[in-house]
Design a protein around this motif. Structure first.
Motif, PDB file in Angstrom:
ATOM      1  N   PRO A 259       0.899  -1.267  -0.104  1.00 14.39           N
ATOM      2  CA  PRO A 259       0.044   0.098  -0.031  1.00 14.39           C
ATOM      3  C   PRO A 259       0.706   1.125   0.067  1.00 14.39           C
ATOM      4  CG  PRO A 259      -0.752  -1.625   1.603  1.00 14.39           C
ATOM      5  CD  PRO A 259       0.608  -2.174   1.354  1.00 14.39           C
ATOM      6  N   ALA A 260       0.691   2.121  -0.994  1.00 10.94           N
ATOM      7  CA  ALA A 260       1.192   3.241  -1.118  1.00 10.94           C
ATOM      8  C   ALA A 260       0.527   4.393  -1.976  1.00 10.94           C
ATOM      9  CB  ALA A 260       2.536   3.247  -1.776  1.00 10.94           C
ATOM     10  N   ALA A 261       0.452   5.552  -1.547  1.00  7.48           N
ATOM     11  CA  ALA A 261      -0.264   6.603  -2.251  1.00  7.48           C
ATOM     12  C   ALA A 261       0.588   7.025  -3.608  1.00  7.48           C
ATOM     13  CB  ALA A 261      -0.195   7.854  -1.405  1.00  7.48           C
ATOM     14  N   MET A 262      -0.355   7.129  -4.711  1.00  3.84           N
ATOM     15  CA  MET A 262       0.068   7.799  -5.742  1.00  3.84           C
ATOM     16  C   MET A 262      -0.636   9.052  -6.221  1.00  3.84           C
ATOM     17  SD  MET A 262      -0.301   4.173  -7.995  1.00  3.84           S
ATOM     18  CE  MET A 262      -0.073   4.762  -9.638  1.00  3.84           C
ATOM     19  N   VAL A 263       0.511  10.318  -5.924  1.00  2.00           N
ATOM     20  CA  VAL A 263      -0.066  11.620  -5.867  1.00  2.00           C
ATOM     21  C   VAL A 263       0.190  12.362  -7.380  1.00  2.00           C
ATOM     22  CG1 VAL A 263      -0.387  13.738  -4.791  1.00  2.00           C
ATOM     23  CG2 VAL A 263      -0.244  11.438  -3.485  1.00  2.00           C
ATOM     24  N   ASP A 264      -0.222  12.145  -8.519  1.00  7.96           N
ATOM     25  CA  ASP A 264       0.210  12.986  -9.666  1.00  7.96           C
ATOM     26  C   ASP A 264      -0.716  14.152  -9.759  1.00  7.96           C
ATOM     27  OD1 ASP A 264      -2.314  12.250 -10.285  1.00  7.96           O
ATOM     28  OD2 ASP A 264      -1.774  11.332 -12.447  1.00  7.96           O
ATOM     29  N   SER A 265      -0.743  14.903 -10.714  1.00  7.89           N
ATOM     30  CA  SER A 265      -1.429  16.227 -10.765  1.00  7.89           C
ATOM     31  C   SER A 265      -3.027  15.986 -10.651  1.00  7.89           C
ATOM     32  CB  SER A 265      -1.123  17.053 -11.906  1.00  7.89           C
ATOM     33  OG  SER A 265      -1.201  16.264 -13.032  1.00  7.89           O
ATOM     34  N   ASN A 266      -3.297  14.846 -11.112  1.00  8.61           N
ATOM     35  CA  ASN A 266      -4.989  14.632 -11.214  1.00  8.61           C
ATOM     36  C   ASN A 266      -5.225  14.393  -9.692  1.00  8.61           C
ATOM     37  OD1 ASN A 266      -5.727  14.763 -14.141  1.00  8.61           O
ATOM     38  ND2 ASN A 266      -5.047  12.575 -14.370  1.00  8.61           N
ATOM     39  N   VAL A 267      -4.475  13.629  -8.981  1.00 11.34           N
ATOM     40  CA  VAL A 267      -4.684  13.060  -7.759  1.00 11.34           C
ATOM     41  C   VAL A 267      -4.629  14.419  -6.966  1.00 11.34           C
ATOM     42  CG1 VAL A 267      -4.299  11.822  -5.755  1.00 11.34           C
ATOM     43  CG2 VAL A 267      -4.308  10.736  -7.835  1.00 11.34           C
ATOM     44  N   GLN A 268      -3.761  15.255  -7.215  1.00 15.25           N
ATOM     45  CA  GLN A 268      -3.536  16.519  -6.141  1.00 15.25           C
ATOM     46  C   GLN A 268      -4.742  17.234  -6.577  1.00 15.25           C
ATOM     47  OE1 GLN A 268       0.189  18.090  -6.624  1.00 15.25           O
ATOM     48  NE2 GLN A 268      -0.091  19.689  -5.284  1.00 15.25           N
ATOM     49  N   ARG A 269      -5.212  17.440  -7.600  1.00 12.98           N
ATOM     50  CA  ARG A 269      -6.454  18.366  -7.829  1.00 12.98           C
ATOM     51  C   ARG A 269      -7.843  17.650  -7.170  1.00 12.98           C
ATOM     52  NH1 ARG A 269      -6.045  18.019 -12.825  1.00 12.98           N
ATOM     53  NH2 ARG A 269      -7.578  16.570 -13.286  1.00 12.98           N
ATOM     54  N   ILE A 270      -7.929  16.380  -7.314  1.00 13.00           N
ATOM     55  CA  ILE A 270      -8.935  15.782  -6.504  1.00 13.00           C
ATOM     56  C   ILE A 270      -9.144  16.099  -5.139  1.00 13.00           C
ATOM     57  CG2 ILE A 270     -10.378  13.694  -5.902  1.00 13.00           C
ATOM     58  CD1 ILE A 270      -9.313  12.341  -8.655  1.00 13.00           C
ATOM     59  N   LEU A 271      -7.824  15.886  -4.314  1.00 13.14           N
ATOM     60  CA  LEU A 271      -7.927  16.019  -2.976  1.00 13.14           C
ATOM     61  C   LEU A 271      -7.908  17.468  -2.458  1.00 13.14           C
ATOM     62  CD1 LEU A 271      -5.199  13.303  -2.025  1.00 13.14           C
ATOM     63  CD2 LEU A 271      -7.618  13.223  -2.161  1.00 13.14           C
ATOM     64  N   SER A 272      -7.294  18.463  -3.381  1.00 15.40           N
ATOM     65  CA  SER A 272      -7.347  19.774  -3.098  1.00 15.40           C
ATOM     66  C   SER A 272      -8.869  20.300  -3.200  1.00 15.40           C
ATOM     67  CB  SER A 272      -6.486  20.666  -3.992  1.00 15.40           C
ATOM     68  OG  SER A 272      -6.750  20.643  -5.227  1.00 15.40           O
ATOM     69  N   ARG A 273      -9.500  19.871  -4.240  1.00 18.82           N
ATOM     70  CA  ARG A 273     -11.042  19.939  -4.303  1.00 18.82           C
ATOM     71  C   ARG A 273     -11.717  19.622  -3.044  1.00 18.82           C
ATOM     72  NH1 ARG A 273     -11.501  19.629 -10.766  1.00 18.82           N
ATOM     73  NH2 ARG A 273     -10.717  21.814 -11.139  1.00 18.82           N
ATOM     74  N   CYS A 274     -11.744  18.347  -2.967  1.00 18.24           N
ATOM     75  CA  CYS A 274     -12.361  17.526  -1.728  1.00 18.24           C
ATOM     76  C   CYS A 274     -12.252  18.263  -0.253  1.00 18.24           C
ATOM     77  CB  CYS A 274     -12.094  15.985  -1.810  1.00 18.24           C
ATOM     78  SG  CYS A 274     -12.826  15.214  -2.875  1.00 18.24           S
ATOM     79  N   PHE A 275     -10.967  18.709  -0.187  1.00 26.54           N
ATOM     80  CA  PHE A 275     -10.564  19.248   1.516  1.00 26.54           C
ATOM     81  C   PHE A 275     -10.373  20.712   0.995  1.00 26.54           C
ATOM     82  CE2 PHE A 275      -9.968  14.559   1.456  1.00 26.54           C
ATOM     83  CZ  PHE A 275     -10.643  14.128   2.567  1.00 26.54           C
ATOM     84  N   HIS A 276     -11.031  21.240   0.263  1.00 22.37           N
ATOM     85  CA  HIS A 276     -10.733  22.629   0.063  1.00 22.37           C
ATOM     86  C   HIS A 276     -10.925  23.529   1.191  1.00 22.37           C
ATOM     87  CE1 HIS A 276     -10.836  26.441  -2.205  1.00 22.37           C
ATOM     88  NE2 HIS A 276     -11.573  26.911  -1.631  1.00 22.37           N
ATOM     89  N   LYS A 277     -12.011  23.277   2.032  1.00 28.26           N
ATOM     90  CA  LYS A 277     -12.245  24.221   3.153  1.00 28.26           C
ATOM     91  C   LYS A 277     -11.223  24.095   4.154  1.00 28.26           C
ATOM     92  CE  LYS A 277     -17.080  24.032   2.688  1.00 28.26           C
ATOM     93  NZ  LYS A 277     -18.104  23.388   3.094  1.00 28.26           N
ATOM     94  N   TYR A 278     -10.390  22.843   4.186  1.00 28.02           N
ATOM     95  CA  TYR A 278      -9.436  22.510   5.215  1.00 28.02           C
ATOM     96  C   TYR A 278      -8.073  22.916   5.207  1.00 28.02           C
ATOM     97  CZ  TYR A 278     -13.664  20.618   7.612  1.00 28.02           C
ATOM     98  OH  TYR A 278     -14.805  20.603   7.983  1.00 28.02           O
ATOM     99  N   LEU A 279      -7.646  22.934   3.702  1.00 27.86           N
ATOM    100  CA  LEU A 279      -6.303  22.923   3.431  1.00 27.86           C
ATOM    101  C   LEU A 279      -5.755  24.154   3.639  1.00 27.86           C
ATOM    102  CD1 LEU A 279      -6.499  20.886  -0.016  1.00 27.86           C
ATOM    103  CD2 LEU A 279      -5.114  20.263   1.905  1.00 27.86           C
ATOM    104  N   PRO A 280      -4.386  24.281   4.219  1.00 25.10           N
ATOM    105  CA  PRO A 280      -3.459  25.377   4.491  1.00 25.10           C
ATOM    106  C   PRO A 280      -3.095  26.095   3.180  1.00 25.10           C
ATOM    107  CG  PRO A 280      -2.097  23.461   4.686  1.00 25.10           C
ATOM    108  CD  PRO A 280      -3.467  23.127   4.175  1.00 25.10           C
ATOM    109  N   GLY A 281      -2.704  27.570   3.052  1.00 27.15           N
ATOM    110  CA  GLY A 281      -2.310  28.163   2.009  1.00 27.15           C
ATOM    111  C   GLY A 281      -0.816  27.537   1.649  1.00 27.15           C
TER     112      GLY A 281
END
Ligand code: SF4
Length: 234
Positions: free
Chosen positions: A153-175
């Motif tokens: 098990p390991a995460a694979m964070v490319d630009s697509n995954v980064q975009r999904i996560l930054s949208r999903c947790f938009h209200k909680y992410l730091p600048g």
């Protein structure tokens, strides 16, 4: 996230708590969607650490259609790290011409193969720290080799995954420190069982649904766990 002796950042603590709270629903939504929608590519059929490594280098900055044209031919000519470490740059460049950046790509593949041959006896390492010591291997390729190639098990964070996560947790992410924080979020979300399906599902969701322009929120399985779902992104 916070250096030793420093107080934990309350915003980060809040984010991590929120990720924990949504984790199960997020995982189930991705896995369910992936079972029905995963795309089929030659590099997804038979997966070994070497085949994953080659696929990821070939797939950078090119289309999957172009990559499909040369993938099997490449593996027939250079079936393992040993043969690739002995490859002649000119011949490699000619095969890679179809996907562009062929000189750079050939150099990267030869550098990687020679390093693995010299330092790891030709065996691609199966742990993150050793993988990151190989030239040109960053966290994304290392995660792909571990999850898809070794079944770890390991995460694979490319630009697509980064975009999904930054949208999903938009209200909680730091600048600040966004990339590092998103990586932490991705590592928390990847399930120990079903991580291959989960990782491939997230990549495909980013390519097909949570697109850079005009995300298709109306048909997104993550809508109920996404901060931006349905807020003008449909
Ligand atoms: S609901 Fe919309 S913004 Fe959120 S992950 Fe899905 S497509 Fe992306």
């Amino acid at each position: 996230m916070s250096g030793s002796g420093r107080k934990p950042d309350p915003k980060i603590l809040c984010l991590l708590e929120e990720v924990r709270r949504r984790r199960k629903r997020f995982q189930e939504a991705v896995l369910r969607w992936a079972r029905a929608n995963l795309r089929s590519f030659p590099w997804r059929e038979e997966r070994t650490p070497y085949r994953v490594l080659v696929a990821e280098v070939i797939l950078r900055r090119t289309t999957s259609t172009a990559a499909s044209r040369i993938y099997e031919k490449f593996l027939e000519r250079w079936p393992d790290i040993h043969s690739l470490s002995k490859a002649e740059a000119g011949e490699l460049e000619r095969v890679l011409e179809a996907v562009g950046y062929h000189k750079r790509r050939a150099r990267i593949l030869i550098d990687m193969a020679r390093h693995i041959e010299r330092d790891y006896g030709g065996v691609i390492p199966a742990d993150m720290a050793s993988l990151l010591r190989v030239p040109h291997i960053g966290p994304y390729i290392a995660g792909a080799i571990l999850s898809l190639g070794y079944g770890v098990p390991a995460a694979m964070v490319d630009s697509n995954v980064q975009r999904i996560l930054s949208r999903c947790f938009h209200k909680y992410l730091p600048g600040k420190g966004l990339a590092k924080t998103i990586r932490t979020v991705a590592e928390m979300l990847v399930p120990s069982k079903g991580h291959v399906l989960f990782n491939l599902g997230l990549l495909d969701l980013g390519a097909l649904v949570c697109r850079y322009n005009k995300p298709r929120c109306d048909e997104c399985p993550l809508r109920s766990v996404c901060d931006l779902g349905g807020m003008g992104h449909g």
